[in-house]
Write an enzyme that holds these catalytic residues in place. Structure first.
Site, PDB file in Angstrom:
ATOM      1  N   TYR A   1      12.361 128.719  49.903  1.00  0.00           N
ATOM      2  CA  TYR A   1      12.642 127.610  50.814  1.00  0.00           C
ATOM      3  C   TYR A   1      11.778 127.734  52.063  1.00  0.00           C
ATOM      4  O   TYR A   1      11.149 126.760  52.507  1.00  0.00           O
ATOM      5  CB  TYR A   1      14.118 127.590  51.194  1.00  0.00           C
ATOM      6  CG  TYR A   1      14.465 126.519  52.211  1.00  0.00           C
ATOM      7  CD1 TYR A   1      14.487 125.176  51.854  1.00  0.00           C
ATOM      8  CD2 TYR A   1      14.759 126.861  53.533  1.00  0.00           C
ATOM      9  CE1 TYR A   1      14.783 124.192  52.781  1.00  0.00           C
ATOM     10  CE2 TYR A   1      15.078 125.886  54.475  1.00  0.00           C
ATOM     11  CZ  TYR A   1      15.091 124.557  54.084  1.00  0.00           C
ATOM     12  OH  TYR A   1      15.391 123.585  55.014  1.00  0.00           O
TER      13      TYR A   1
ATOM     14  N   GLY B   1      14.882 110.779  52.207  1.00  0.00           N
ATOM     15  CA  GLY B   1      16.159 111.463  52.354  1.00  0.00           C
ATOM     16  C   GLY B   1      17.115 110.707  53.246  1.00  0.00           C
ATOM     17  O   GLY B   1      17.957 111.306  53.919  1.00  0.00           O
TER      18      GLY B   1
ATOM     19  N   GLY C   1      23.434 112.232  55.422  1.00  0.00           N
ATOM     20  CA  GLY C   1      23.121 113.297  56.367  1.00  0.00           C
ATOM     21  C   GLY C   1      22.193 112.887  57.489  1.00  0.00           C
ATOM     22  O   GLY C   1      22.270 111.780  58.032  1.00  0.00           O
ATOM     23  N   ILE C   2      21.305 113.804  57.839  1.00  0.00           N
ATOM     24  CA  ILE C   2      20.382 113.578  58.947  1.00  0.00           C
ATOM     25  C   ILE C   2      19.513 112.357  58.681  1.00  0.00           C
ATOM     26  O   ILE C   2      19.264 111.549  59.588  1.00  0.00           O
ATOM     27  CB  ILE C   2      19.511 114.826  59.166  1.00  0.00           C
ATOM     28  CG1 ILE C   2      20.368 116.000  59.650  1.00  0.00           C
ATOM     29  CG2 ILE C   2      18.394 114.549  60.161  1.00  0.00           C
ATOM     30  CD1 ILE C   2      19.619 117.319  59.711  1.00  0.00           C
ATOM     31  N   GLY C   3      19.036 112.202  57.458  1.00  0.00           N
ATOM     32  CA  GLY C   3      18.161 111.079  57.137  1.00  0.00           C
ATOM     33  C   GLY C   3      18.835 109.736  57.354  1.00  0.00           C
ATOM     34  O   GLY C   3      18.203 108.790  57.850  1.00  0.00           O
TER      35      GLY C   3
ATOM     36  N   SER D   1      11.868 123.372  59.353  1.00  0.00           N
ATOM     37  CA  SER D   1      13.134 124.085  59.444  1.00  0.00           C
ATOM     38  C   SER D   1      12.943 125.359  60.248  1.00  0.00           C
ATOM     39  O   SER D   1      11.828 125.906  60.325  1.00  0.00           O
ATOM     40  CB  SER D   1      13.632 124.439  58.028  1.00  0.00           C
ATOM     41  OG  SER D   1      14.666 125.399  58.063  1.00  0.00           O
TER      42      SER D   1
END
Length: 316
Positions: free
Chosen positions: A175, A21, A25-27, A150
């Site tokens: 999720y 990922g 974004g975060i990745g 998460s």
């Protein structure tokens, strides 16, 4: 404007890191920081155009960065196996693995190439398969494996009667289950590594809450516009109220992956109120992740579903 907490990474020269990922974004933030610290970063991506753009961005800011693109679609067990084949053929140990990629609450129930509910299949089973195929390299590198979960894993449970949500689909609960399953798997990986002398350290991280692409428009899962929550998250994040930023959200995984103080079998996330934003720190383990028997069950069922034993010598 919110201030991003400071985190100094150790020198990672000579280390090989793989970040899922990592194309946005975060990745992308995680991959960039690891590359700046001297690591050779492997960036397996589903979308080559996004991957090329990510590599170009990293090298534009840091020309000496070593970043290598690979192909990977975590919604396909065959794709995970193919990446494992390529990297094992190369034969070079891996020292860091950051399992960061994920999808969140598609508007309708969708399935992976192998027929699994999309969130379970991508967030959990795709990463399980990847770990299984890379385990010999991870063991050889005495690697630290960081699995991104998460705040959704704080509550809920495994939906054992219908893991794939075929009869009562609820996107948010599905999720949450995918992140609970992945957290339990990561904790069982730590236990088995310590018991079996695999040489792998397995840690958990979570980013808190920040404005990232997870809740934004994502055509590939049928979401044509940002979710309503995204506007609220952006508003709070811009004002530094409670939530984190895209930059601060990367810090817990970076700390978990690289800090000498981070320990196996622990959870690292933001240190602010509710662990929603702030600098990286150890957090209390979420209640749904505390039962070793449940973790062993997740491990066993996951091995059956992906069709690959998870052990250093299992894949040749």
């Amino acid at each position: 404007m919110p201030r991003t907490p400071h985190l100094t990474l150790p020198d990672l020269t000579g280390r090989r890191a793989l970040v899922t990922g990592g194309s946005d974004g975060i990745g992308l933030g995680i991959a960039r920081r690891l590359a700046v610290a001297g690591a050779e970063v492997l960036l397996p991506v589903r979308n080559r155009a996004k991957g090329d753009a990510a590599v170009a961005r990293i090298r534009r800011e840091h020309p000496a960065a070593r970043v290598v693109l690979h192909d990977l679609d975590l919604a396909s067990l065959q794709s995970a196996a193919a990446l494992g084949d390529r990297l094992r053929a190369d034969g070079r140990p891996l020292h860091l693995l950051v399992n960061n990629a994920g999808v969140m609450t598609p508007p309708d129930r969708q399935t992976t190439a192998d027929g699994f509910e999309l969130q379970l299949g991508t967030n959990h089973l795709g990463h399980v398969a990847l770990v299984a195929h890379l385990l010999p390299l991870l063991s050889a590198g005495r690697a630290r494996v960081t699995s991104q979960i998460s705040v959704a894993a704080r509550s809920g449970a495994m939906h054992w009667d219908d893991l794939n949500w075929e009869t009562s689909y609820d996107g948010r609960r599905a999720y949450g289950q995918s992140k609970i399953a992945f957290g339990l798997f990561a904790l069982e990986l730590e236990r088995r590594s310590q018991a079996g002398g695999w040489g792998i350290t397995s840690v958990l991280s979570h980013p808190g809450v920040a404005p990232t692409s997870l809740l934004g428009a994502r055509a590939e899962i049928g979401r044509t516009s940002d979710t309503p929550q995204m506007g609220v998250i952006r508003w709070l994040s811009r004002r530094g109220v409670l939530l984190g930023t895209a930059e601060s959200a990367a810090l817990p995984a970076l700390y978990a992956a690289t800090s000498p103080q981070a320990r196996g079998g622990r959870l690292y996330g933001p240190d602010g109120p509710g662990n929603l934003g702030g600098g990286p720190a150890e957090n209390a383990m979420y209640r749904p992740l505390r039962d070793p028997a449940e973790a062993e069950r997740v491990w066993r069922v996951s091995e059956q579903l992906v069709g690959v034993p998870v052990a250093p010598a299992a894949v040749v």
